[in-house]
Design an enzyme around this catalytic site. Sequence first.
Site, PDB file in Angstrom:
ATOM      1  N   CYS A 163      -4.566 -13.184  39.303  1.00  9.93           N
ATOM      2  CA  CYS A 163      -3.042 -13.000  38.309  1.00  9.93           C
ATOM      3  C   CYS A 163      -2.548 -14.764  38.914  1.00  9.93           C
ATOM      4  O   CYS A 163      -2.405 -14.615  39.858  1.00  9.93           O
ATOM      5  CB  CYS A 163      -3.143 -11.907  38.764  1.00  9.93           C
ATOM      6  N   ASN A 195       0.314 -10.503  42.179  1.00 12.44           N
ATOM      7  CA  ASN A 195      -0.720 -11.022  42.415  1.00 12.44           C
ATOM      8  C   ASN A 195      -1.767 -10.316  43.746  1.00 12.44           C
ATOM      9  O   ASN A 195      -1.588 -10.837  44.405  1.00 12.44           O
ATOM     10  CB  ASN A 195      -0.991 -12.666  42.399  1.00 12.44           C
ATOM     11  N   GLY A 196      -2.396  -9.901  43.351  1.00 17.31           N
ATOM     12  CA  GLY A 196      -4.010  -9.327  44.753  1.00 17.31           C
ATOM     13  C   GLY A 196      -4.437  -7.865  44.067  1.00 17.31           C
ATOM     14  O   GLY A 196      -3.958  -7.164  43.114  1.00 17.31           O
TER      15      GLY A 196
END
Length: 464
Positions: free
Chosen positions: A11, A111-112
């Site tokens: 992402c 993100n992650g």
Amino acid sequence: MTLLDKFKDECGVFGIKPHPEAANMTYLGLYALQHRGQEAAGIVSSKENKLACVKARGLVSDVFTREQLDRMVGDAAIGHVRYSTAGSNSVENAQPILINCQHGQIAVAHNGNLVNAMQKRRELEKIGSIFNTDSDSEVILHLIAKSRKSNLEEAIVEALSQVEGAFSCVFQTADKLIAVRDPHGFRPLMMGTLDEATVFASETCAFDLLDATFVRELEPGEMFVVNNLGMRTSSKPFEARPMRQCIFEHIYFARPDGFMFGEYTQQYREDLGVMLARESGVDADFVVPVPDSGVSAAVGYARESEIPFAFGLIRNHYVGRTFIEPKQSIRHFGVKIKLNPVRHLFEGKRVILVDDSLVRGTTSRKIVKMVRHAGAKEVHMRISAPPTTHPCYYGIDTPTRRELIASSHSTDEIRRYIGADTLEYISIDGMLQSLRNSDPEHYCKACFTGDYVIPFPAEGGIEV
Ligand code: SF4
């Protein structure tokens, strides 16, 4: 577009404050980050101190209209492009996720991947939380909503201290923009300036498009707050952990025109090709990249080996995600629609094909066959990453372990499967020695070594 047999991108996140065209800038930032996720995109901005979200499935250019962006008049915005690493690909799982709670409105772009998301979600559901998505990122917002801390920043710290895994996040509230990177620093988060504004983005390419100035990367475990008065504060509120930046960002995910974790991406990829040529040189007539992923490493390989470089495989840039297959079978159709060999180049020649990864082996097998069919006398496959033997739990969508061909097959077995005369990967040492500026110890290499810094709980929901 990538070929079929790759790890999937994850992402991208973006945030800006204060800027008179915050939503427009976020749109452009997401446009530059599109390679990090093509399934959905979203922007949260404010109007009269109320946050509003526009998000949908699709590419950035398809999701937002001029009218929608014109209505987003606030001086702050955050945005997200998504590839579904956790949770299904439904519009509910698109980000940013916006909630209203005791702390007011809060939106997050994440993100992650959180490795204990399922466990936390079960705990929260037991005490009455109702989830709207099956995304791990919503867990963070529920933990913030539940926090008794009176100050929002403290509530965010308390929430993030309870989750394990990878998070590079930007939060937006009515009056603040807050960027946070997890203590291991798995995923990147860059900070820049644009006029009076502070800007955050997953990669520096987003700054280049906006003419913003790159300042630095957020440090692992750092929290950076920009308030309504334009004041900026940085803190390190989390317990220190070993730094584990994702080496695959350098090898494959990040755009080559960027700077990340102290390295210039394009330069690193060329250096991997140089190292690969030193480690596994072979006599041949041409070095041919598998486009586009193998181009930088092939440039380095050709330079070091002094074997001529040639674009022997041509990519069709206009292939969509789906196409109507012919009723009559055409040999290697799926790969041929994306790649076509330059026939006269291959006839009677010995060729070195360079790619940046070999995941299942299915696409490499088709490409080798295609190149042989075009007349190549010898085909030598070189991979500028070590064998990927383990899945990723930290925000990259990888096949399960048994689908990773290198987890259960020797290099020679894989060579026979893909039909190459020789097959060589760069070594783990070679991959690490190719770093020019950063400390090899500061990287996660778990998909090559199985050495996970955070173990994945059995009930995490990801098949291994
Ligand atoms: Fe990156 Fe591999 Fe570590 Fe995942 S396991 S964070 S892809 S290096």
